[in-house]
Design a protein around this motif. Structure first.
Motif, mmCIF file in Angstrom:
data_model
loop_
_atom_site.group_PDB
_atom_site.id
_atom_site.type_symbol
_atom_site.label_atom_id
_atom_site.label_comp_id
_atom_site.label_asym_id
_atom_site.label_seq_id
_atom_site.Cartn_x
_atom_site.Cartn_y
_atom_site.Cartn_z
ATOM 1 N N GLU A 206 -38.927 25.775 15.117
ATOM 2 C CA GLU A 206 -38.075 25.392 16.248
ATOM 3 C C GLU A 206 -36.739 25.118 16.154
ATOM 4 O OE1 GLU A 206 -38.595 20.560 16.180
ATOM 5 O OE2 GLU A 206 -40.393 21.687 16.295
ATOM 6 N N LEU A 207 -35.866 25.029 17.461
ATOM 7 C CA LEU A 207 -34.740 24.453 17.844
ATOM 8 C C LEU A 207 -34.887 23.174 18.269
ATOM 9 C CD1 LEU A 207 -32.367 27.426 19.109
ATOM 10 C CD2 LEU A 207 -32.385 26.321 16.620
ATOM 11 N N PRO A 208 -34.931 22.151 17.752
ATOM 12 C CA PRO A 208 -35.098 20.892 18.203
ATOM 13 C C PRO A 208 -34.173 20.454 19.447
ATOM 14 C CG PRO A 208 -34.674 20.404 15.811
ATOM 15 C CD PRO A 208 -34.181 21.842 16.344
ATOM 16 N N ALA A 209 -34.872 19.447 20.183
ATOM 17 C CA ALA A 209 -34.039 18.963 21.346
ATOM 18 C C ALA A 209 -32.814 18.373 20.902
ATOM 19 C CB ALA A 209 -34.812 18.174 22.109
ATOM 20 N N GLY A 210 -31.689 18.444 21.485
ATOM 21 C CA GLY A 210 -30.537 17.772 20.986
ATOM 22 C C GLY A 210 -29.566 18.721 19.709
ATOM 23 N N SER A 211 -30.296 19.700 19.406
ATOM 24 C CA SER A 211 -29.423 20.649 18.853
ATOM 25 C C SER A 211 -28.193 21.044 19.369
ATOM 26 C CB SER A 211 -30.319 21.963 18.615
ATOM 27 O OG SER A 211 -31.454 21.741 17.562
ATOM 28 N N THR A 212 -27.092 21.228 18.902
ATOM 29 C CA THR A 212 -25.677 21.660 19.616
ATOM 30 C C THR A 212 -25.822 22.955 19.398
ATOM 31 O OG1 THR A 212 -24.590 21.395 17.491
ATOM 32 C CG2 THR A 212 -24.600 19.367 19.099
ATOM 33 N N MET A 213 -24.997 23.561 20.684
ATOM 34 C CA MET A 213 -24.745 25.174 20.521
ATOM 35 C C MET A 213 -23.319 25.212 21.238
ATOM 36 S SD MET A 213 -27.362 26.569 23.440
ATOM 37 C CE MET A 213 -28.509 26.516 22.118
ATOM 38 N N THR A 214 -22.575 26.162 20.792
ATOM 39 C CA THR A 214 -21.350 26.720 21.541
ATOM 40 C C THR A 214 -21.490 27.893 22.083
ATOM 41 O OG1 THR A 214 -20.087 25.417 19.834
ATOM 42 C CG2 THR A 214 -18.979 27.220 21.246
ATOM 43 N N ILE A 215 -21.076 28.109 23.440
ATOM 44 C CA ILE A 215 -21.231 29.321 24.180
ATOM 45 C C ILE A 215 -20.007 29.738 24.574
ATOM 46 C CG2 ILE A 215 -23.458 28.793 24.962
ATOM 47 C CD1 ILE A 215 -22.197 28.174 27.865
ATOM 48 N N ARG A 216 -19.682 31.126 24.809
ATOM 49 C CA ARG A 216 -18.325 31.658 24.995
ATOM 50 C C ARG A 216 -18.495 32.457 26.412
ATOM 51 N NH1 ARG A 216 -15.373 33.859 20.186
ATOM 52 N NH2 ARG A 216 -15.215 31.695 20.024
ATOM 53 N N THR A 217 -17.858 32.294 27.455
ATOM 54 C CA THR A 217 -18.246 33.179 28.605
ATOM 55 C C THR A 217 -17.645 34.458 28.325
ATOM 56 O OG1 THR A 217 -15.998 32.271 29.290
ATOM 57 C CG2 THR A 217 -17.608 30.964 30.448
ATOM 58 N N THR A 218 -18.402 35.429 29.074
ATOM 59 C CA THR A 218 -17.866 36.841 28.844
ATOM 60 C C THR A 218 -17.449 37.342 30.165
ATOM 61 O OG1 THR A 218 -20.455 37.414 29.313
ATOM 62 C CG2 THR A 218 -19.905 37.276 27.017
ATOM 63 N N LYS A 219 -17.638 36.622 31.083
ATOM 64 C CA LYS A 219 -16.772 36.774 32.385
ATOM 65 C C LYS A 219 -16.233 35.521 33.061
ATOM 66 C CE LYS A 219 -20.032 40.608 33.627
ATOM 67 N NZ LYS A 219 -21.010 41.181 34.823
ATOM 68 N N ALA A 220 -15.401 35.489 33.782
ATOM 69 C CA ALA A 220 -14.653 34.508 34.501
ATOM 70 C C ALA A 220 -15.803 34.068 35.466
ATOM 71 C CB ALA A 220 -13.438 34.727 35.257
ATOM 72 N N VAL A 221 -15.689 32.582 35.573
ATOM 73 C CA VAL A 221 -16.807 31.932 36.563
ATOM 74 C C VAL A 221 -16.111 31.336 37.740
ATOM 75 C CG1 VAL A 221 -18.450 30.081 36.629
ATOM 76 C CG2 VAL A 221 -18.231 31.493 34.600
ATOM 77 N N PRO A 222 -15.970 31.740 38.754
ATOM 78 C CA PRO A 222 -15.200 31.376 39.888
ATOM 79 C C PRO A 222 -15.742 30.090 40.270
ATOM 80 C CG PRO A 222 -15.743 33.856 40.465
ATOM 81 C CD PRO A 222 -16.416 33.379 38.872
ATOM 82 N N ILE A 223 -14.995 29.055 40.863
ATOM 83 C CA ILE A 223 -15.523 27.842 41.043
ATOM 84 C C ILE A 223 -14.874 27.473 42.383
ATOM 85 C CG2 ILE A 223 -15.375 25.184 40.619
ATOM 86 C CD1 ILE A 223 -15.610 25.936 37.833
ATOM 87 N N HIS A 224 -15.699 27.707 43.444
ATOM 88 C CA HIS A 224 -15.324 27.534 45.033
ATOM 89 C C HIS A 224 -15.373 25.975 45.369
ATOM 90 C CE1 HIS A 224 -15.025 31.650 44.915
ATOM 91 N NE2 HIS A 224 -16.542 31.798 44.575
#
Length: 221
Positions: A203-221
């Motif tokens: 398992e990966l327990p609840a509370g495990s940290t992770m780093t994600i890196r965006t592969t495309k720009a995410v527009p915020i309107h």
């Protein structure tokens, strides 16, 4: 002019202290600092504007639920909470801390022998905050799994991985050949993460940290 050596040394000492203080303050002008759910202080690089999350932006998250090889199924949803706000260099908050990143489990591979690798694949799909949802494409680049007791064994990333396997929490979807990943999980979108080796529930327990890196720009309107 006072050329007393003691006076000169005192002046140099004050100047050194001033320069050291300025050096400590300088990074604070460029980054926002936050404290993660584990109490570890982390920093988040600022982003250029308020209208998008740029491609290549790192976001540090805390997993909201346990993911394992016993109860988690392909197609299940998962979510994680943003630990650090995304801000501009001027300090404007673009994405607040506690925003939620959601996605789907796109593969689960349990281990059926002591030396067999277990794995899970996660596909990041959205970020949600202020009542709005925005499509997001991102790779998981790092995980942090805290040690926890499992019977008489204290399981950590290094211990669970074993000699012949890949350590618990290691990213295997982007760092090893497709034949290895395909053999474990088959084809599918997302990032493959090691759940260690062995026949017990991994398992990966609840509370495990992770780093994600965006592969495309995410527009915020």
């Amino acid at each position: 002019m006072n050329r007393n050596p003691k006076h000169i040394l005192r002046r140099l000492s004050h100047l050194t202290a001033l320069l050291a203080a300025l050096a400590l303050l300088a990074p604070g002008c460029r980054t926002a600092t936050a404290t993660s759910s584990q109490g570890v202080q982390t920093t988040q690089q600022p982003i250029a504007s308020t209208d998008q999350i740029p491609e290549g932006t790192d976001l540090r998250l805390s997993l909201n639920q346990k993911l394992d090889t016993q109860d988690t199924r392909e197609g299940d949803s998962f979510s994680a909470t943003l630990l650090n706000p995304l801000v501009t260099p001027a300090g404007e908050v673009v994405v607040p801390a506690q925003a939620t990143v959601t996605g789907r489990v796109t593969g689960v591979a349990p281990s059926t022998s002591a030396n067999e690798q277990a794995a899970i694949r996660l596909d990041v799909q959205q970020i949600n905050f202020d009542g709005q949802s925005y499509p997001m494409s991102a790779d998981i680049t790092q995980t942090g799994v805290e040690a926890h007791a499992d019977g008489d064994e204290m399981r950590t990333g290094a211990a669970v991985g074993g000699v012949t396997g890949i350590a618990l929490g290691a990213i295997i979807g982007r760092s090893v050949g497709s034949a290895v990943v395909g053999g474990i999980l088959g084809a599918g979108a997302g990032t493959a993460i090691s759940l260690g080796t062995g026949t017990t529930n991994a398992e990966l327990p609840a509370g495990s940290t992770m780093t994600i890196r965006t592969t495309k720009a995410v527009p915020i309107h």
